[in-house]
Design a protein around this motif. Structure first.
Motif, PDB file in Angstrom:
ATOM      1  N   ILE A   1       0.877  -1.167   0.000  1.00 28.30           N
ATOM      2  CA  ILE A   1       0.000   0.000   0.000  1.00 28.30           C
ATOM      3  C   ILE A   1       0.917   1.221   0.000  1.00 28.30           C
ATOM      4  CG2 ILE A   1      -1.618   1.257   1.520  1.00 28.30           C
ATOM      5  CD1 ILE A   1      -2.959  -1.104   0.381  1.00 28.30           C
TER       6      ILE A   1
ATOM      7  N   LEU B   1      -0.963   9.465   2.931  1.00 23.04           N
ATOM      8  CA  LEU B   1      -2.221   9.634   3.639  1.00 23.04           C
ATOM      9  C   LEU B   1      -3.301   8.741   3.030  1.00 23.04           C
ATOM     10  CD1 LEU B   1      -2.857  11.428   6.013  1.00 23.04           C
ATOM     11  CD2 LEU B   1      -3.972  13.008   4.432  1.00 23.04           C
ATOM     12  N   VAL B   2      -3.321   8.724   1.701  1.00 27.43           N
ATOM     13  CA  VAL B   2      -4.283   7.860   1.014  1.00 27.43           C
ATOM     14  C   VAL B   2      -4.060   6.411   1.435  1.00 27.43           C
ATOM     15  CG1 VAL B   2      -4.927   6.946  -1.243  1.00 27.43           C
ATOM     16  CG2 VAL B   2      -4.626   9.393  -0.951  1.00 27.43           C
ATOM     17  N   GLY B   3      -2.791   6.043   1.554  1.00 28.73           N
ATOM     18  CA  GLY B   3      -2.462   4.686   1.981  1.00 28.73           C
ATOM     19  C   GLY B   3      -3.036   4.358   3.345  1.00 28.73           C
ATOM     20  N   SER B   4      -2.887   5.276   4.277  1.00 30.52           N
ATOM     21  CA  SER B   4      -3.424   5.043   5.618  1.00 30.52           C
ATOM     22  C   SER B   4      -4.930   4.903   5.567  1.00 30.52           C
ATOM     23  CB  SER B   4      -3.060   6.187   6.560  1.00 30.52           C
ATOM     24  OG  SER B   4      -1.680   6.399   6.540  1.00 30.52           O
ATOM     25  N   ARG B   5      -5.548   5.725   4.732  1.00 34.51           N
ATOM     26  CA  ARG B   5      -6.986   5.644   4.576  1.00 34.51           C
ATOM     27  C   ARG B   5      -7.394   4.265   4.055  1.00 34.51           C
ATOM     28  NH1 ARG B   5     -11.650   7.202   6.299  1.00 34.51           N
ATOM     29  NH2 ARG B   5     -13.198   7.772   4.757  1.00 34.51           N
ATOM     30  N   LEU B   6      -6.635   3.790   3.074  1.00 30.83           N
ATOM     31  CA  LEU B   6      -6.931   2.483   2.495  1.00 30.83           C
ATOM     32  C   LEU B   6      -6.801   1.382   3.543  1.00 30.83           C
ATOM     33  CD1 LEU B   6      -5.158   2.884  -0.954  1.00 30.83           C
ATOM     34  CD2 LEU B   6      -7.611   2.639  -0.542  1.00 30.83           C
ATOM     35  N   ILE B   7      -5.759   1.503   4.368  1.00 29.83           N
ATOM     36  CA  ILE B   7      -5.573   0.494   5.409  1.00 29.83           C
ATOM     37  C   ILE B   7      -6.741   0.500   6.380  1.00 29.83           C
ATOM     38  CG2 ILE B   7      -4.169  -0.063   7.428  1.00 29.83           C
ATOM     39  CD1 ILE B   7      -1.746   0.324   5.792  1.00 29.83           C
ATOM     40  N   SER B   8      -7.197   1.690   6.733  1.00 28.17           N
ATOM     41  CA  SER B   8      -8.299   1.732   7.684  1.00 28.17           C
ATOM     42  C   SER B   8      -9.580   1.174   7.070  1.00 28.17           C
ATOM     43  CB  SER B   8      -8.513   3.147   8.222  1.00 28.17           C
ATOM     44  OG  SER B   8      -9.247   3.910   7.306  1.00 28.17           O
ATOM     45  N   LEU B   9      -9.637   1.142   5.746  1.00 26.03           N
ATOM     46  CA  LEU B   9     -10.810   0.561   5.086  1.00 26.03           C
ATOM     47  C   LEU B   9     -10.683  -0.953   4.920  1.00 26.03           C
ATOM     48  CD1 LEU B   9     -11.367   3.204   2.305  1.00 26.03           C
ATOM     49  CD2 LEU B   9     -12.993   2.592   4.079  1.00 26.03           C
ATOM     50  N   GLY B  10      -9.530  -1.478   5.238  1.00 30.84           N
ATOM     51  CA  GLY B  10      -9.368  -2.920   5.153  1.00 30.84           C
ATOM     52  C   GLY B  10      -8.471  -3.411   4.029  1.00 30.84           C
TER      53      GLY B  10
ATOM     54  N   ILE C   1      -5.422  -4.364   3.561  1.00 32.44           N
ATOM     55  CA  ILE C   1      -4.244  -4.665   4.354  1.00 32.44           C
ATOM     56  C   ILE C   1      -3.384  -5.661   3.586  1.00 32.44           C
ATOM     57  CG2 ILE C   1      -3.459  -5.425   6.627  1.00 32.44           C
ATOM     58  CD1 ILE C   1      -5.596  -3.435   6.949  1.00 32.44           C
TER      59      ILE C   1
END
Ligand SMILES: Nc1nc2c(ncn2[C@@H]2O[C@H](COP(=O)(O)OP(=O)(O)OP(=O)(O)O)[C@@H](O)[C@H]2O)c(=O)[nH]1
Ligand SMILES: [Mg+2]
Lengths: 143, 642
Positions: free
Chosen positions: A17, A21-30, A32
């Motif tokens: 990922i 910031l976009v990456g962190s957002r993606l992680i929080s959406l699952g 992973i």
């Protein structure tokens, strides 16, 4: 390959990922690393697409999905990113017209073909250099 | 002291539905992610204990990316409740448990609530409550906000854990991660400025690279965000282990959602279907419902005739017949249309279609440097602009949010409907449906163009990141729909009883005096004449100008004004009087002006509270300029064509 290249209907495993910031957002959406994401469908005009991730449907634009590195399972690979070697065709993603056009080059589900260069395929009908648009719609399995 | 209990969870898992079931309140519930955008409180007495429930916006994780998520997170961090309810959706527990594991680090008494068990059961999913409680270390309650199952149980559980001791909850990561957490933790404990936060939580958030935490802490010997993926992976591995024990599925159930999605978000027919649905909405709201409106109109005509005949005093009978009945009545006539429009919006919101419409058109929005998410706010604007502006809190990009807030007012809200319908039915009897639909379409186009324009002048940003969650389709419940229509429509009725009533009386006074009943020599005409100097190029005379001035209070008042200025002594002939005064081109340009000019007071209020006072003035000037230009354009084009 990137998530945006995975054809509709297939699952892929997230490899990495982007570190943003976009990456962190993606992680929080699952999204992973290590988990599976299924491409469910695409919108009119092909963008955005719907993904099944953590049992819920999330839409992502291709410009964002392109940042997610994924791998397909079981030696599956899209022709556009296939290395040289021998493969069988697993699926052709496209309508009747597309299928017919592929048929003319002897590209059919179940056939064995050889990749002899980037997006260059050798079948019983000859050697064909494919465009990215077509090559990204052909799913292969290494043999 | 009341017991303070907060509800947190992923978006659209049913927090607000539960909150309503627990407190008996009626907060806004709908089937899309991001409905609740502010903190709401409600009280319930249970077995002699006063419980203060707090409903929060939904959030995927405790790292926040948009304003509504930030609100939830700040509440949990700075106003930590006595008891925290983490609500998870029975059908997507993995994501829910992820948030639970994060929340567990907040060091608060926690209850895990698995909601929508009714739907899980229908899909053949069984959830083992004991097992889940054993693995998570907290009490677990299974609920359905729809059937009411488990609500009492939840209240009992709240009381039970409020009197027991707090248990330390902690999810242990693998060794490498734990070592780093411990190191940071001991560093944070020594910093006085961080004392009020749970140190372990901060350490984890720092390692995850959460922007707010990193901003709070600054740099340390460890790189912020360096364990982002390890932490997430660790949690999900753990969750999968738990779910293996807890979930029992009996076979695959083919869901309705897939089949519906196949059609509604189809590659080729998705957009045509959307447009057809919109067209059907408007024909339903404007034509199908018409007989009811005619009935109401007849009633008011009868009432004002009655008033005129039975009251001897001329001034008083005119106040009642021409002022109040025709002022308020001319608007109440449109109540059925407005309720019908809300009914359809309600179906869109409850069924889960709304975010799909956004998905279908996203590509077009992308070209305009917006996202489908702002399109959702635009669609909500058909109902009322104020909640549509509130809904922009879910837009994660500040630039896009400001642009959307400034453009949403151009979307025709239901209050503008009476103006369109009045004019369309008088001048364009036969093509009425088409004319109104066109004005609606135009309002969408203007809103979109405005967004493009604002993008060009105010910001030179890139299109923002778009994530939409597509919820599963749900059959709208009749009771919910009726409540939705009632709560939205009620607002309109209340306006008729207050602002519009008041405006009607003032208008009557201004147009009755000093010439006792001749509007052409009245005060209102003076005011209108003053303004009509400016509006002359558009072809508006003093009557239309006066109507526009009063319409700033609430756009429906335009209709009251017209019916008063033209209708003195004769309600039923408004139509024929209008046609003899204006040509269709003037009327069309008036329609367009009325659509676009100054948002109503309530909208201005919410613009100023959402994005700042400065924008209030910008919005007024901007919308006036747009309205003027559009009306002028219509006039010029019309003059050229006719
Ligand atoms: N069948 C069923 N539907 C439910 C249940 N709880 C909520 N819903 C539906 O789920 C949708 C979302 O409910 P909300 O209460 O608005 O969800 P929320 O968690 O407050 O959502 P946000 O405020 O957007 O985060 C609505 O359509 C509800 O009718 C339940 O227990 N069973
Ligand atoms: Mg809510």
């Amino acid at each position: 390959m990137s998530l945006s290249e995975v054809p509709v209907g297939l699952s892929a495993k997230v490899k990495s990922i982007p570190d943003s910031l976009v990456g962190s957002r993606l992680i929080s959406l699952g999204f992973i690393p290590g988990t599976y994401v299924k491409v469910v469908r695409d919108a009119p005009l092909g963008d955005p697409r719907v993904y099944l991730v953590m049992d819920k449907l999330i839409t992502l634009r291709n410009d964002d999905a392109v940042q997610i590195e994924v791998v397909l399972d079981n030696d599956l690979v899209i022709l556009s990113s296939a290395q040289e070697g021998t493969y069988t065709i697993v699926e052709l993603f496209g309508g009747v017209g597309f299928q017919r056009k592929m048929h003319r080059m002897d590209l059919q589900k179940g056939k064995t073909v050889q990749i002899i260069g980037p997006m260059t395929v050798k079948t019983q009908r000859g050697v064909f250099k494919l465009g990215f648009g077509i090559a990204s719609r052909i799913l292969l399995r290494r043999v | 002291m009341a017991l303070r209990v907060a509800l947190c969870g992923n978006p659209n898992v049913g927090k607000t539905s539960l909150f309503n079931a627990l407190t008996g309140m009626r907060q806004y519930v709908a089937n899309w992610a991001g409905v609740t955008v502010e903190v709401k409180e409600g009280i319930r007495n249970w077995q002699g204990v006063k419980i203060d429930f707090v409903d929060l916006p939904g959030t995927y994780s405790l790292s926040s990316f948009s304003m509504d998520e930030k609100i939830a997170r700040e509440y949990l961090l700075y106003k930590t409740p006595d008891i925290l309810l983490v609500i998870v959706d029975a059908l997507s527990m993995r994501q829910g448990l992820y948030l639970f594991l994060e929340a567990a680090e907040l060091d608060t008494k926690t209850i895990l609530v698995v909601n929508a068990v009714d739907e899980a059961r229908k899909q053949g999913i069984h959830i083992d409550r004991q097992e889940l409680a054993k693995h998570t270390g907290v009490p677990v309650v299974l609920t359905s906000a729809v059937t009411g199952e488990g609500i009492d149980d939840l209240l009992d559980t709240i009381l039970r854990i409020s009197s027991s001791d707090k248990k330390k909850l902690q999810f242990i990561f693998d060794e490498e991660v734990e070592k780093m957490i411990k190191a940071l933790e001991s560093e944070f404990i020594s910093r006085p400025s961080l004392q009020s936060f749970p140190a372990r939580w901060l350490a984890i958030k720092y390692l995850e690279g959460d922007p707010q935490t990193v901003a709070l802490i600054g740099q340390t010997q460890v790189v912020a965000g360096s364990l982002r993926e390890k932490i997430a992976e660790g949690r999900y591995k753990h969750i999968d282990l738990i779910l293996k024990e807890v979930l029992k599925t009996s076979g695959e159930v083919m869901t309705m959602s897939d089949a519906l999605d196949h059609v509604l978000t189809h590659k080729y027919i998705g957009i045509p279907i959307f447009l057809t649905l919109m067209y059907m909405t408007f024909t339903f709201a404007f034509q199908t419902i018409q007989p009811i409106c005619d009935g109401i109109e007849a009633l008011f005509t009868f009432l004002s005739d009655l008033a005129r005949r039975s009251i001897a005093n001329n001034t008083i009978s005119s106040l009642i017949a021409d002022g109040i009945i025709s002022g308020v009545g001319s608007i109440l006539v449109f109540v059925p249309n407005i309720f019908a429009l809300f009914l359809i919006l309600g179906i869109m919101e409850e069924s889960g279609y709304l975010p799909r419409a956004a998905f279908v058109v996203d590509r077009i929005m992308y070209r305009l440097k917006l996202s489908g998410r702002s399109f959702m706010s635009f669609l909500l604007g058909f109902g009322c602009t104020v909640p549509a502006i509130m809904s922009t809190r879910g837009i994660s990009d500040q630039r896009e949010r400001t642009i959307t807030v400034l453009s949403v007012p151009f979307i025709s809200c239901s209050a503008r409907l009476p103006v369109y319908l009045l004019i369309a039915s008088v001048f364009f009897e036969k093509e009425k449906g088409m004319v109104v639909f066109s004005v609606y379409l135009l309002s969408v186009i203007v809103a979109l163009m405005s967004a493009v324009l604002l993008n060009k002048i105010l910001f030179k940003g890139e299109p923002s990141f778009l994530v939409l969650e597509l919820p599963r389709y749900r059959m709208p419940k009749v009771k919910n729909l009726l409540l939705y229509v009632w709560y939205r429509g009620k607002h309109f009725l209340m306006k008729a009883g207050t602002i519009i009533f008041l405006a009607s009386v003032i208008l009557w006074i201004l147009s009755y005096f000093p010439a006792s009943g001749d509007p052409t020599k009245s005060f209102a005409s003076e005011i209108g004449r003053a303004l009509s100097v400016l509006l002359k190029p558009l072809g508006f005379d003093w009557r239309l100008s006066t109507a526009l001035i009063f319409g700033t209070a609430a756009k429906e008042v335009i209709v009251s004004t017209l019916s008063m200025l033209f209708g003195f002594g004769k309600v039923e002939s408004l139509g024929s009087t209008l046609t003899s005064f204006y040509d269709p081109v003037t009327v069309l340009s008036f329609l367009v002006f009325a659509m676009a000019y100054i948002p109503c007071f309530a909208t201005l209020g919410s613009i100023s509270s959402e994005i700042g006072k400065r924008y209030l003035i910008i919005s007024v000037i901007y919308s006036l300029a747009v309205a003027y230009l559009l009306a002028l354009l219509v006039r010029l084009l019309g003059g050229w064509l006719v």
